[in-house]
Design a protein around this motif. Sequence first.
Motif, mmCIF file in Angstrom:
data_model
loop_
_atom_site.group_PDB
_atom_site.id
_atom_site.type_symbol
_atom_site.label_atom_id
_atom_site.label_comp_id
_atom_site.label_asym_id
_atom_site.label_seq_id
_atom_site.Cartn_x
_atom_site.Cartn_y
_atom_site.Cartn_z
ATOM 1 N N SER A 107 0.819 -1.214 0.000
ATOM 2 C CA SER A 107 0.000 0.000 0.000
ATOM 3 C C SER A 107 0.850 1.259 0.000
ATOM 4 N N GLN A 108 1.940 1.247 0.767
ATOM 5 C CA GLN A 108 2.817 2.423 0.831
ATOM 6 C C GLN A 108 3.462 2.713 -0.518
ATOM 7 N N LYS A 109 3.905 1.667 -1.208
ATOM 8 C CA LYS A 109 4.512 1.842 -2.531
ATOM 9 C C LYS A 109 3.496 2.409 -3.518
ATOM 10 N N VAL A 110 2.267 1.916 -3.418
ATOM 11 C CA VAL A 110 1.210 2.375 -4.319
ATOM 12 C C VAL A 110 0.843 3.829 -4.034
ATOM 13 N N GLU A 111 0.652 4.165 -2.757
ATOM 14 C CA GLU A 111 0.239 5.515 -2.377
ATOM 15 C C GLU A 111 1.238 6.577 -2.830
ATOM 16 N N LYS A 112 2.514 6.236 -2.848
ATOM 17 C CA LYS A 112 3.552 7.193 -3.250
ATOM 18 C C LYS A 112 3.401 7.620 -4.713
ATOM 19 N N GLN A 113 2.729 6.798 -5.506
ATOM 20 C CA GLN A 113 2.604 7.085 -6.941
ATOM 21 C C GLN A 113 1.260 7.706 -7.334
ATOM 22 N N VAL A 114 0.323 7.755 -6.389
ATOM 23 C CA VAL A 114 -1.031 8.214 -6.715
ATOM 24 C C VAL A 114 -1.034 9.644 -7.252
ATOM 25 N N GLU A 115 -0.262 10.533 -6.629
ATOM 26 C CA GLU A 115 -0.266 11.936 -7.052
ATOM 27 C C GLU A 115 0.304 12.135 -8.453
ATOM 28 N N GLN A 116 1.015 11.145 -8.967
ATOM 29 C CA GLN A 116 1.599 11.250 -10.310
ATOM 30 C C GLN A 116 0.574 10.985 -11.410
ATOM 31 N N VAL A 117 -0.569 10.451 -11.047
ATOM 32 C CA VAL A 117 -1.606 10.129 -12.036
ATOM 33 C C VAL A 117 -2.343 11.399 -12.446
ATOM 34 N N ASP A 118 -2.395 11.652 -13.738
ATOM 35 C CA ASP A 118 -3.105 12.816 -14.273
ATOM 36 C C ASP A 118 -4.417 12.336 -14.892
ATOM 37 N N LEU A 119 -5.467 12.403 -14.086
ATOM 38 C CA LEU A 119 -6.768 11.904 -14.554
ATOM 39 C C LEU A 119 -7.371 12.791 -15.640
ATOM 40 N N LYS A 120 -6.896 14.010 -15.753
ATOM 41 C CA LYS A 120 -7.393 14.881 -16.817
ATOM 42 C C LYS A 120 -7.051 14.281 -18.185
ATOM 43 N N ILE A 121 -5.848 13.720 -18.297
ATOM 44 C CA ILE A 121 -5.416 13.092 -19.548
ATOM 45 C C ILE A 121 -6.328 11.915 -19.890
ATOM 46 N N LEU A 122 -6.585 11.070 -18.887
ATOM 47 C CA LEU A 122 -7.454 9.909 -19.108
ATOM 48 C C LEU A 122 -8.858 10.352 -19.484
ATOM 49 N N TRP A 123 -9.363 11.350 -18.806
ATOM 50 C CA TRP A 123 -10.704 11.874 -19.080
ATOM 51 C C TRP A 123 -10.792 12.419 -20.508
ATOM 52 N N GLU A 124 -9.764 13.164 -20.942
ATOM 53 C CA GLU A 124 -9.750 13.747 -22.289
ATOM 54 C C GLU A 124 -9.712 12.660 -23.358
ATOM 55 N N VAL A 125 -9.014 11.561 -23.071
ATOM 56 C CA VAL A 125 -8.954 10.445 -24.028
ATOM 57 C C VAL A 125 -10.345 9.847 -24.231
ATOM 58 N N LEU A 126 -11.114 9.777 -23.158
ATOM 59 C CA LEU A 126 -12.428 9.137 -23.208
ATOM 60 C C LEU A 126 -13.541 10.055 -23.704
ATOM 61 N N GLN A 127 -13.346 11.362 -23.604
ATOM 62 C CA GLN A 127 -14.396 12.295 -24.024
ATOM 63 C C GLN A 127 -14.699 12.152 -25.508
ATOM 64 N N PRO A 128 -15.969 12.268 -25.913
ATOM 65 C CA PRO A 128 -17.160 12.584 -25.109
ATOM 66 C C PRO A 128 -17.891 11.336 -24.584
ATOM 67 N N ASP A 129 -17.225 10.178 -24.637
ATOM 68 C CA ASP A 129 -17.859 8.937 -24.192
ATOM 69 C C ASP A 129 -18.064 8.972 -22.667
ATOM 70 N N GLU A 130 -19.272 8.702 -22.211
ATOM 71 C CA GLU A 130 -19.574 8.678 -20.775
ATOM 72 C C GLU A 130 -20.034 7.286 -20.351
ATOM 73 N N THR A 131 -19.451 6.280 -21.025
ATOM 74 C CA THR A 131 -19.800 4.891 -20.726
ATOM 75 C C THR A 131 -19.102 4.429 -19.442
ATOM 76 N N GLU A 132 -19.800 3.583 -18.687
ATOM 77 C CA GLU A 132 -19.216 2.988 -17.481
ATOM 78 C C GLU A 132 -18.004 2.147 -17.868
ATOM 79 N N GLN A 133 -16.892 2.339 -17.134
ATOM 80 C CA GLN A 133 -15.666 1.602 -17.437
ATOM 81 C C GLN A 133 -15.139 0.939 -16.165
ATOM 82 N N ASP A 134 -14.646 -0.304 -16.307
ATOM 83 C CA ASP A 134 -14.035 -0.936 -15.139
ATOM 84 C C ASP A 134 -12.568 -0.534 -15.051
ATOM 85 N N LEU A 135 -11.921 -0.925 -13.963
ATOM 86 C CA LEU A 135 -10.544 -0.500 -13.699
ATOM 87 C C LEU A 135 -9.583 -0.960 -14.791
#
Length: 221
Positions: A70-98
């Motif tokens: 968990s500690q190793k994972v938590e250290k990397q969370v802030e590096q994730v840019d969800l804006k990039i992922l969101w822009e890739v998916l736009q305008p699709d608003e379909t439910e997506q799994d992990l």
Amino acid sequence: MQVGTVVEFCNKSQVIAAVCQQIGSKEVHLLTEQNKEMKLTKTKISHVTSHILAPSLRRIELVEKLQDWSQKVEKQVEQVDLKILWEVLQPDETEQDLEALASFYYTEPTEQDLSVLFRALLNDKVYFNRKGDHTFVPRSLGVVQQILHQQELEHKKKHSAEIINAWLLKVKESSTLIPAPSEAGEFVKKLQDFVVLKQRFTHYHEVQQILHEAGWTGWLE
């Protein structure tokens, strides 16, 4: 999933890592990173990793390895840019799994990448909306713009409050007149009405609280 498999599940807004100790038809018996044993229905498990811990390890060793994960994972969370992922998916608003979301964000996602992304998605208040225990939905452009606008307003409000508080502290401690900063213009108008109208003033308690926080308690009395 087998005995020793590391899994993750949500407890409110927190991701908990655990190791499977017994597996039934509908439930699994888990040992969590918090050194607690619990039963959980399989449908509540959000992420089944391919990470396996040897069942022969002592309980304290299992807990330490879960905490290390968990500690190793938590250290990397802030590096994730969800804006990039969101822009890739736009305008699709379909439910997506992990797994699907990870495939859009990472070239070759690892188990640790999935855990990092999972935590980032749970922490997110802007771009994705959580659906159940397993899936997320990209928010619409309009909703995202509204959220960002509201965050900007709240940031400006907080910034202005800090400047006003600092000014009031200087005024309180100084024997000379200290001009109000531009950010305090609206507050000064409220302060004038506060003095004249007292408790009849609509924003009486708001101004009273600001003065109290700046240490003007004696003056209020």
